[in-house]
Design a protein around this motif. Structure first.
Motif, PDB file in Angstrom:
ATOM      1  N   GLY A   1      -5.659  -5.056  -0.565  1.00 57.99           N
ATOM      2  CA  GLY A   1      -4.951  -5.873   0.250  1.00 57.99           C
ATOM      3  C   GLY A   1      -5.471  -6.144   1.656  1.00 57.99           C
ATOM      4  O   GLY A   1      -5.654  -7.271   2.098  1.00 57.99           O
ATOM      5  N   TYR A   2      -5.741  -5.071   2.299  1.00 54.42           N
ATOM      6  CA  TYR A   2      -6.222  -5.222   3.730  1.00 54.42           C
ATOM      7  C   TYR A   2      -7.603  -5.860   3.795  1.00 54.42           C
ATOM      8  O   TYR A   2      -7.620  -6.864   4.529  1.00 54.42           O
ATOM      9  CB  TYR A   2      -6.367  -3.677   4.247  1.00 54.42           C
ATOM     10  CG  TYR A   2      -7.004  -3.678   5.624  1.00 54.42           C
ATOM     11  CD1 TYR A   2      -6.660  -4.638   6.640  1.00 54.42           C
ATOM     12  CD2 TYR A   2      -7.900  -2.596   5.971  1.00 54.42           C
ATOM     13  CE1 TYR A   2      -7.452  -4.647   7.684  1.00 54.42           C
ATOM     14  CE2 TYR A   2      -8.654  -2.780   7.170  1.00 54.42           C
ATOM     15  CZ  TYR A   2      -8.385  -3.377   8.157  1.00 54.42           C
ATOM     16  OH  TYR A   2      -9.053  -3.358   9.205  1.00 54.42           O
ATOM     17  N   GLY A   3      -8.359  -5.672   3.054  1.00 56.59           N
ATOM     18  CA  GLY A   3      -9.699  -6.210   2.776  1.00 56.59           C
ATOM     19  C   GLY A   3      -9.748  -7.515   2.383  1.00 56.59           C
ATOM     20  O   GLY A   3     -10.358  -8.559   2.997  1.00 56.59           O
ATOM     21  N   PHE A   4      -8.684  -8.040   1.349  1.00 52.90           N
ATOM     22  CA  PHE A   4      -8.735  -9.327   1.100  1.00 52.90           C
ATOM     23  C   PHE A   4      -8.165 -10.169   2.138  1.00 52.90           C
ATOM     24  O   PHE A   4      -8.412 -11.268   2.486  1.00 52.90           O
ATOM     25  CB  PHE A   4      -7.631  -9.458  -0.336  1.00 52.90           C
ATOM     26  CG  PHE A   4      -7.490 -10.566  -1.198  1.00 52.90           C
ATOM     27  CD1 PHE A   4      -8.515 -10.921  -2.270  1.00 52.90           C
ATOM     28  CD2 PHE A   4      -6.940 -11.753  -0.669  1.00 52.90           C
ATOM     29  CE1 PHE A   4      -8.451 -12.115  -2.700  1.00 52.90           C
ATOM     30  CE2 PHE A   4      -6.760 -12.878  -1.277  1.00 52.90           C
ATOM     31  CZ  PHE A   4      -7.390 -13.036  -2.297  1.00 52.90           C
TER      32      PHE A   4
ATOM     33  N   ALA B   1     -11.833  -0.005  -3.594  1.00 54.57           N
ATOM     34  CA  ALA B   1     -10.863  -1.112  -3.442  1.00 54.57           C
ATOM     35  C   ALA B   1     -11.153  -2.154  -2.126  1.00 54.57           C
ATOM     36  O   ALA B   1     -10.929  -3.459  -2.260  1.00 54.57           O
ATOM     37  CB  ALA B   1      -9.540  -0.391  -3.421  1.00 54.57           C
ATOM     38  N   PHE B   2     -11.317  -1.480  -0.894  1.00 55.68           N
ATOM     39  CA  PHE B   2     -11.426  -2.282   0.112  1.00 55.68           C
ATOM     40  C   PHE B   2     -12.736  -3.144   0.056  1.00 55.68           C
ATOM     41  O   PHE B   2     -12.530  -4.390   0.485  1.00 55.68           O
ATOM     42  CB  PHE B   2     -11.533  -1.499   1.446  1.00 55.68           C
ATOM     43  CG  PHE B   2     -11.785  -2.323   2.717  1.00 55.68           C
ATOM     44  CD1 PHE B   2     -10.809  -2.685   3.400  1.00 55.68           C
ATOM     45  CD2 PHE B   2     -13.153  -2.591   3.093  1.00 55.68           C
ATOM     46  CE1 PHE B   2     -11.147  -3.440   4.637  1.00 55.68           C
ATOM     47  CE2 PHE B   2     -13.429  -3.213   4.288  1.00 55.68           C
ATOM     48  CZ  PHE B   2     -12.300  -3.871   4.924  1.00 55.68           C
ATOM     49  N   ILE B   3     -13.843  -2.938  -0.350  1.00 55.37           N
ATOM     50  CA  ILE B   3     -15.149  -3.644  -0.678  1.00 55.37           C
ATOM     51  C   ILE B   3     -14.737  -4.636  -1.469  1.00 55.37           C
ATOM     52  O   ILE B   3     -14.990  -5.870  -1.287  1.00 55.37           O
ATOM     53  CB  ILE B   3     -16.335  -2.677  -1.293  1.00 55.37           C
ATOM     54  CG1 ILE B   3     -16.586  -1.717  -0.008  1.00 55.37           C
ATOM     55  CG2 ILE B   3     -17.402  -3.552  -1.379  1.00 55.37           C
ATOM     56  CD1 ILE B   3     -17.603  -0.674  -0.299  1.00 55.37           C
ATOM     57  N   ILE B   4     -14.054  -4.367  -2.751  1.00 53.14           N
ATOM     58  CA  ILE B   4     -13.839  -5.468  -3.630  1.00 53.14           C
ATOM     59  C   ILE B   4     -12.991  -6.518  -3.215  1.00 53.14           C
ATOM     60  O   ILE B   4     -13.107  -7.845  -3.400  1.00 53.14           O
ATOM     61  CB  ILE B   4     -13.064  -4.987  -4.958  1.00 53.14           C
ATOM     62  CG1 ILE B   4     -14.387  -4.057  -5.856  1.00 53.14           C
ATOM     63  CG2 ILE B   4     -12.655  -5.970  -5.858  1.00 53.14           C
ATOM     64  CD1 ILE B   4     -13.716  -3.119  -6.820  1.00 53.14           C
ATOM     65  N   GLY B   5     -11.895  -6.148  -2.436  1.00 50.79           N
ATOM     66  CA  GLY B   5     -11.020  -7.039  -1.648  1.00 50.79           C
ATOM     67  C   GLY B   5     -11.549  -7.679  -0.837  1.00 50.79           C
ATOM     68  O   GLY B   5     -11.284  -8.972  -0.751  1.00 50.79           O
TER      69      GLY B   5
END
Length: 429
Positions: A338-341, A279-283
């Motif tokens: 959300g953090y990554g995005f 999820a982080f990578i995608i974001g």
């Protein structure tokens, strides 16, 4: 084929993995090693704070890097030096005075790594157009934090296994040996892949001349139009996130009778290391492309809201107190997305609004130092606030902490006041 014409995806991932891996090795892996060696949490936190200080103060020596003919040679040399230092930790562990030896070697590694970050970011900025900077910004966060997942995930799992089969000293000798070899391998690859990115030509190449340049860099930074508002914006951007990053994992492990979720260390690692990682990578990647498409001015509020999505997730968890690991995993995946995005927002703000000018690389380094200072300050007070408020009210507090920066983002410029002299990738010297 000229390195500067290679697609950025051939060098951005390895460049930023080499930035993140030593940072998390020093900030996280070394702390876990000291814990295995029987040191107290107070001692661990003191040494971690000492070693982490280099990333706050790195702007003070950033102008001296302009003495090198190009940024590539600085980046590669420092990656190799960091690799050697991390490998030497394994040797230091063999001495009776292992702690002193490790701290000395890792202090050199931390200064080298922080210095590497300056040229690393400068190379990224000077080698790409503004549109490309936004387009690939998500890859920065992705591969920087890939260093976290490699260090905190796979290598810690390996260390745990080796501690039971080889002993504590041997286990950590092998782990830091792997870290050192990985950094040297990245340095070797980047020696081939990176664009040259020549440094600014200095009229005076003496130490005194560079010292005068440093003074000019500092004065020029604080004379930028609206700089104090920009500093406030950078500090406030991570106000909620810094506190949640500190308290969130503790809440997950806290006993249910004390208001937490009561997860084991293995359960927390499994959730963050699988779906959370994806999820982080995608974001991160989508955040970069989203901002490139919408422009920073129109995207910034969405990025701030995304950056504070983790706060809403933990607010929900503290009230619902779910027991199903799948449900918790989905919630934490939303947090990491959300953090990554959202993290893309502060990166691009520093790159495109604050840094441009005569000393772009140095001023970006100053801005990242400001960001790190703000992160440390909010992290420092988070425990006291949580203990005073309790988990449920604390997660309301961190939601409220996002309001000032959201409001500020709608009134401050999102474009640099410095006119770019060229919108093309510099040619190799």
């Amino acid at each position: 084929m000229d390195a500067v014409r290679r697609t950025p995806l051939k060098w951005i991932p390895t460049l930023y993995l080499a930035q993140g891996l030593p940072y998390f090795a020093i900030a996280l892996v070394f702390g876990q090693m000291m814990k295995s060696m029987g040191m107290s949490n107070a001692e661990i936190s003191h040494w971690a704070a000492l070693l982490g200080g280099a990333w706050i103060f790195k702007p003070l020596w950033s102008p001296f890097l302009e003495l090198a003919p190009n940024k590539k040679i600085v980046v590669v040399a420092l990656q190799l030096l960091v690799g050697i230092c991390l490998g030497l930790v394994g040797l230091a562990l063999q001495f009776p005075f292992w702690l002193t030896a490790c701290v000395v070697v890792l202090f050199l590694a931390s200064v080298s790594s922080a210095t590497h970050d300056i040229s690393c970011d400068g190379l990224y900025i000077s080698s790409l157009t503004e549109k490309q900077q936004a387009q690939y910004a998500g890859w920065i966060g992705t591969f920087f934090n890939a260093g976290r997942f490699l260090a905190q995930g796979g290598l810690l799992m390996l260390a745990g296994y080796l501690e039971t089969t080889q002993g504590i000293t041997a286990a950590w000798t092998i782990v830091f040996g792997i870290l050192g070899l990985t950094m040297c391998a990245l340095g070797g690859y980047n020696a081939w892949a990176l664009p040259l990115s020549p440094n600014t030509k200095l009229e005076d190449h003496t130490f005194g001349g560079v010292a005068r340049t440093l003074k000019e860099v500092i004065i020029d930074y604080f004379r930028k139009p609206g700089i104090w508002v920009s500093i406030l914006f950078i500090i406030l951007f991570r106000a909620g996130e810094a506190q949640v990053q500190t308290i969130g994992p503790l809440f997950l492990r806290e006993a249910r009778e004390l208001g937490g979720l009561g997860l084991s260390t293995a359960e927390v690692g499994a959730v963050y290391g699988t779906t959370g990682t994806i999820a982080f990578i995608i974001g991160s990647i989508l955040g970069g492309y989203f901002t490139s498409w919408l422009t920073l001015r129109r995207a910034i509020l969405f990025l701030i809201l995304a950056m504070n999505l983790p706060n809403a997730v933990f607010y929900y968890l503290s009230h619902a107190l779910p027991t199903d690991l799948t449900s918790i995993g989905i919630a934490l995946s939303i947090e990491m997305f959300g953090y990554g995005f959202g993290f893309v927002g502060v990166i691009l703000y520093m790159m495109q609004v604050v840094a441009p000018g005569k000393y772009t690389t140095a001023h970006y380094a100053f801005s990242t130092g400001v960001m790190q200072l703000g992160f440390v300050l909010f992290r420092w007070v988070s425990g006291d606030i949580q203990m005073a408020l309790g988990y449920k009210t604390f997660f309301v507090w961190v939601l409220l902490a996002a309001i000032p920066v959201a409001i500020l983002s709608q009134f401050i410029p999102m474009e640099s006041r410095e006119k770019s002299k060229a919108d093309a990738v510099p040619e190799a010297a």
